[in-house]
Design a protein around this motif. Structure first.
Motif, PDB file in Angstrom:
ATOM      1  N   LEU A   1       8.353  11.762  15.640  1.00  0.00           N
ATOM      2  CA  LEU A   1       7.711  11.469  16.922  1.00  0.00           C
ATOM      3  C   LEU A   1       8.636  11.966  18.027  1.00  0.00           C
ATOM      4  O   LEU A   1       9.615  11.303  18.371  1.00  0.00           O
ATOM      5  CB  LEU A   1       7.452   9.968  17.061  1.00  0.00           C
ATOM      6  CG  LEU A   1       6.684   9.308  15.912  1.00  0.00           C
ATOM      7  CD1 LEU A   1       6.556   7.803  16.153  1.00  0.00           C
ATOM      8  CD2 LEU A   1       5.312   9.935  15.740  1.00  0.00           C
ATOM      9  N   LEU A   2       8.321  13.152  18.581  1.00  0.00           N
ATOM     10  CA  LEU A   2       9.253  13.827  19.472  1.00  0.00           C
ATOM     11  C   LEU A   2       8.653  14.115  20.839  1.00  0.00           C
ATOM     12  O   LEU A   2       7.555  14.661  20.950  1.00  0.00           O
ATOM     13  CB  LEU A   2       9.719  15.156  18.856  1.00  0.00           C
ATOM     14  CG  LEU A   2      10.277  15.104  17.430  1.00  0.00           C
ATOM     15  CD1 LEU A   2      10.630  16.508  16.960  1.00  0.00           C
ATOM     16  CD2 LEU A   2      11.483  14.180  17.351  1.00  0.00           C
TER      17      LEU A   2
ATOM     18  N   THR B   1       6.089  16.959  19.669  1.00  0.00           N
ATOM     19  CA  THR B   1       4.910  16.594  18.884  1.00  0.00           C
ATOM     20  C   THR B   1       3.853  15.844  19.694  1.00  0.00           C
ATOM     21  O   THR B   1       2.890  15.321  19.126  1.00  0.00           O
ATOM     22  CB  THR B   1       5.327  15.726  17.679  1.00  0.00           C
ATOM     23  OG1 THR B   1       5.978  14.540  18.169  1.00  0.00           O
ATOM     24  CG2 THR B   1       6.264  16.482  16.749  1.00  0.00           C
ATOM     25  N   GLY B   2       4.040  15.763  21.022  1.00  0.00           N
ATOM     26  CA  GLY B   2       3.068  15.032  21.840  1.00  0.00           C
ATOM     27  C   GLY B   2       3.263  13.536  21.801  1.00  0.00           C
ATOM     28  O   GLY B   2       2.312  12.776  21.969  1.00  0.00           O
TER      29      GLY B   2
ATOM     30  N   ASN C   1       3.207  11.255  27.929  1.00  0.00           N
ATOM     31  CA  ASN C   1       3.868  10.960  29.199  1.00  0.00           C
ATOM     32  C   ASN C   1       4.456  12.186  29.892  1.00  0.00           C
ATOM     33  O   ASN C   1       4.955  12.087  31.008  1.00  0.00           O
ATOM     34  CB  ASN C   1       4.982   9.930  28.983  1.00  0.00           C
ATOM     35  CG  ASN C   1       4.433   8.536  28.788  1.00  0.00           C
ATOM     36  OD1 ASN C   1       3.223   8.325  28.790  1.00  0.00           O
ATOM     37  ND2 ASN C   1       5.322   7.567  28.610  1.00  0.00           N
ATOM     38  N   GLU C   2       4.418  13.345  29.224  1.00  0.00           N
ATOM     39  CA  GLU C   2       4.911  14.584  29.823  1.00  0.00           C
ATOM     40  C   GLU C   2       3.787  15.582  30.053  1.00  0.00           C
ATOM     41  O   GLU C   2       4.036  16.718  30.439  1.00  0.00           O
ATOM     42  CB  GLU C   2       5.963  15.217  28.915  1.00  0.00           C
ATOM     43  CG  GLU C   2       7.173  14.338  28.661  1.00  0.00           C
ATOM     44  CD  GLU C   2       8.182  15.021  27.754  1.00  0.00           C
ATOM     45  OE1 GLU C   2       9.273  15.370  28.246  1.00  0.00           O
ATOM     46  OE2 GLU C   2       7.882  15.211  26.565  1.00  0.00           O
ATOM     47  N   GLY C   3       2.541  15.164  29.793  1.00  0.00           N
ATOM     48  CA  GLY C   3       1.409  16.073  29.961  1.00  0.00           C
ATOM     49  C   GLY C   3       1.117  16.916  28.739  1.00  0.00           C
ATOM     50  O   GLY C   3       0.191  17.741  28.762  1.00  0.00           O
ATOM     51  N   ILE C   4       1.875  16.722  27.646  1.00  0.00           N
ATOM     52  CA  ILE C   4       1.649  17.486  26.425  1.00  0.00           C
ATOM     53  C   ILE C   4       0.391  16.973  25.727  1.00  0.00           C
ATOM     54  O   ILE C   4       0.133  15.770  25.680  1.00  0.00           O
ATOM     55  CB  ILE C   4       2.859  17.373  25.477  1.00  0.00           C
ATOM     56  CG1 ILE C   4       4.091  18.033  26.116  1.00  0.00           C
ATOM     57  CG2 ILE C   4       2.577  18.001  24.118  1.00  0.00           C
ATOM     58  CD1 ILE C   4       5.358  17.893  25.297  1.00  0.00           C
ATOM     59  N   ALA C   5      -0.384  17.880  25.173  1.00  0.00           N
ATOM     60  CA  ALA C   5      -1.625  17.512  24.492  1.00  0.00           C
ATOM     61  C   ALA C   5      -1.332  16.670  23.248  1.00  0.00           C
ATOM     62  O   ALA C   5      -0.431  16.985  22.466  1.00  0.00           O
ATOM     63  CB  ALA C   5      -2.391  18.762  24.096  1.00  0.00           C
ATOM     64  N   THR C   6      -2.080  15.593  23.088  1.00  0.00           N
ATOM     65  CA  THR C   6      -2.004  14.809  21.852  1.00  0.00           C
ATOM     66  C   THR C   6      -2.918  15.439  20.813  1.00  0.00           C
ATOM     67  O   THR C   6      -3.805  16.237  21.140  1.00  0.00           O
ATOM     68  CB  THR C   6      -2.420  13.354  22.094  1.00  0.00           C
ATOM     69  OG1 THR C   6      -3.748  13.331  22.658  1.00  0.00           O
ATOM     70  CG2 THR C   6      -1.460  12.674  23.078  1.00  0.00           C
ATOM     71  N   ARG C   7      -2.732  15.059  19.542  1.00  0.00           N
ATOM     72  CA  ARG C   7      -3.572  15.609  18.486  1.00  0.00           C
ATOM     73  C   ARG C   7      -3.715  14.609  17.347  1.00  0.00           C
ATOM     74  O   ARG C   7      -2.824  13.791  17.112  1.00  0.00           O
ATOM     75  CB  ARG C   7      -2.999  16.918  17.942  1.00  0.00           C
ATOM     76  CG  ARG C   7      -1.623  16.806  17.331  1.00  0.00           C
ATOM     77  CD  ARG C   7      -1.054  18.186  17.024  1.00  0.00           C
ATOM     78  NE  ARG C   7       0.314  18.120  16.526  1.00  0.00           N
ATOM     79  CZ  ARG C   7       0.638  18.093  15.236  1.00  0.00           C
ATOM     80  NH1 ARG C   7      -0.315  18.111  14.308  1.00  0.00           N
ATOM     81  NH2 ARG C   7       1.907  18.045  14.850  1.00  0.00           N
TER      82      ARG C   7
ATOM     83  N   SER D   1      14.025  15.052  23.049  1.00  0.00           N
ATOM     84  CA  SER D   1      14.503  14.826  21.683  1.00  0.00           C
ATOM     85  C   SER D   1      14.234  16.041  20.807  1.00  0.00           C
ATOM     86  O   SER D   1      15.017  16.350  19.899  1.00  0.00           O
ATOM     87  CB  SER D   1      13.867  13.569  21.097  1.00  0.00           C
ATOM     88  OG  SER D   1      12.462  13.656  21.074  1.00  0.00           O
ATOM     89  N   ALA D   2      13.138  16.760  21.059  1.00  0.00           N
ATOM     90  CA  ALA D   2      12.842  17.963  20.277  1.00  0.00           C
ATOM     91  C   ALA D   2      13.927  19.020  20.493  1.00  0.00           C
ATOM     92  O   ALA D   2      14.378  19.669  19.540  1.00  0.00           O
ATOM     93  CB  ALA D   2      11.475  18.517  20.666  1.00  0.00           C
ATOM     94  N   ARG D   3      14.359  19.187  21.737  1.00  0.00           N
ATOM     95  CA  ARG D   3      15.435  20.158  21.999  1.00  0.00           C
ATOM     96  C   ARG D   3      16.744  19.724  21.355  1.00  0.00           C
ATOM     97  O   ARG D   3      17.498  20.546  20.823  1.00  0.00           O
ATOM     98  CB  ARG D   3      15.615  20.340  23.504  1.00  0.00           C
ATOM     99  CG  ARG D   3      14.437  21.014  24.207  1.00  0.00           C
ATOM    100  CD  ARG D   3      14.735  21.285  25.669  1.00  0.00           C
ATOM    101  NE  ARG D   3      13.549  21.794  26.358  1.00  0.00           N
ATOM    102  CZ  ARG D   3      12.897  21.137  27.312  1.00  0.00           C
ATOM    103  NH1 ARG D   3      13.318  19.927  27.692  1.00  0.00           N
ATOM    104  NH2 ARG D   3      11.842  21.664  27.876  1.00  0.00           N
TER     105      ARG D   3
END
Length: 389
Positions: free
Chosen positions: A267-268, A281-282, A247-253, A272-274
């Motif tokens: 699951l970040l 973590t996508g 939902n933020e454009g970060i690549a999933t893996r 939440s990561a900051r």
């Protein structure tokens, strides 16, 4: 036929959010002005902001998510009528219906941010369901069945959905009581997904930084027995949660969220990561297609492995404490002796602790439900408290 747009913007570390269902240029400008105005009066938060540009997805995946049905209302009505009729005619104990319903949705999701990321995903989702009522010797019961798929050609037939709804309803007739006891409990596949859902919530960033999770500080810890591995497959074709960006454009893996029972990743999203001083973590928006391995046991073999105990087919209430993991919910299902279903049971409560339930998992079946992004078979848990009349 519905549409909406949301805009999130930042003035430094101050955040403003506005939404609109009117996509005219004038209303879009009003939404931007509203978000700017909100940001002026919002308290600054050092963890706010877009994720790093280097994390943006660049490798587009073709995920086969778009399969329009191309049936008119009259044709859809006939399918629903056939579904209901097959259920009502299945057995004389079926005496009424709560109706059959067929749904077809096509959705366009578009996301862009000021890092230059811009992508659209078109997807479909179709479903057919039926709810039936049965009566025998003054005992009345109600149950249902449904099928869901990206591609309507992969839906179960209307006749089969109606017959499954009828069979499940009839099986609930003539319930008998059981005594309060501790016993093995098997969660049918569609119910086992709720236990998996609690786990996902417990390892999600929001729960972790708010310290409202019973799995705090559990990374690289043994949560499940060593036969349990959970694979996340975000690029699964036709998957219900497939996406090459979050939902933020970060690549999933693709990854193992749990490997040999050990938790390998939280699951970040970026916020939440900051908060946790970790890397995203996508998982902005959640997990993408989780698949549990199994021990090669089908449904009947799972019952045989249990021997005697409770097969849970329905849960009620919200008695789950995500801080302590304490678990207590209303339930109904079937009492099992020597691996054979004996009779329906209802108005009972099952209780335990999620951490202990995960650790005491005996087996996962190969009877995958397949109707959601959480793919698991039945779960057999060594012991829980069953409170009855």
């Amino acid at each position: 036929r519905d549409n909406g747009l949301g805009i999130t913007l930042y003035r430094g570390k101050q955040k403003g959010v506005a939404t609109t269902s009117d996509l005219s240029r004038a209303e879009l400008k009003k939404s931007i002005d509203a978000a700017l105005n909100i940001a002026k009066y919002t308290q600054a938060d050092e963890c706010s902001g877009l994720p790093d540009k280097a994390l943006m997805a660049v490798d587009e995946k073709m995920l086969d998510l778009d399969y329009p049905m191309h049936l008119d209302v009259e044709a859809l009505t006939r399918v629903a009528q056939q579904c209901e009729q097959s259920g009502v005619e299945f057995d004389q104990s079926i005496n009424n219906s709560d109706g059959a319903s067929i749904n077809s949705h096509r959705n366009l999701r578009y996301y862009a941010n000021s890092h230059g990321f811009s992508a659209a995903v078109v997807s479909t989702r179709h479903s057919l369901s039926c709810v039936l009522l049965a009566e025998s010797e003054g005992n009345k019961q109600r149950d249902h069945w449904y099928t869901i798929a990206r591609d309507s050609d992969e839906l179960e037939s209307a006749t089969l959905v109606g017959e499954k709804a009828a069979s499940r309803t009839i099986a609930r007739l003539n319930a008998r009581p059981i005594k309060t006891q501790k016993a093995k409990v098997m969660f049918q596949a569609d119910v086992a997904k709720t236990l998996l859902g609690h786990f996902i919530s417990a390892v999600s960033g929001t729960s972790l930084y708010r310290k409202s999770s019973f799995l705090l500080n559990s990374l690289e810890s043994q949560i499940f027995p060593d036969f349990v591995t959970m694979q996340e497959k975000p690029w699964l074709k036709k998957g219900f949660a497939s996406s090459w960006f979050d939902n933020e454009g970060i690549a999933t893996r693709e990854q193992n969220l749990v490997e040999n029972g050990i938790l390998k990743s939280y699951l970040l999203g970026s916020y939440s990561a900051r908060k946790l001083n970790m890397q995203p973590t996508g998982h902005g928006g959640g997990v993408h297609n989780l698949i549990l391995n199994h021990q090669g046991l089908d449904f009947d073999q799972m019952l045989a492995t249990m021997g005697s105990g409770l097969l849970v087919t329905e849960l009620m209430g919200q008695g789950v404490n995500m801080i302590t993991g304490d678990y207590s919910r209303g339930a109904s299902g079937f009492w099992v002796e020597q691996g054979e279903i004996q009779h329906f049971v209802q108005e009972i409560t099952i209780a335990g602790n999620l951490k202990e339930m995960y650790a005491n998992l005996i087996a996962i079946g190969n009877d995958y439900d397949g109707r959601s992004s959480l793919n698991t078979g039945s779960w057999l848990i060594n012991e829980m408290t069953i409170a009855a009349n």
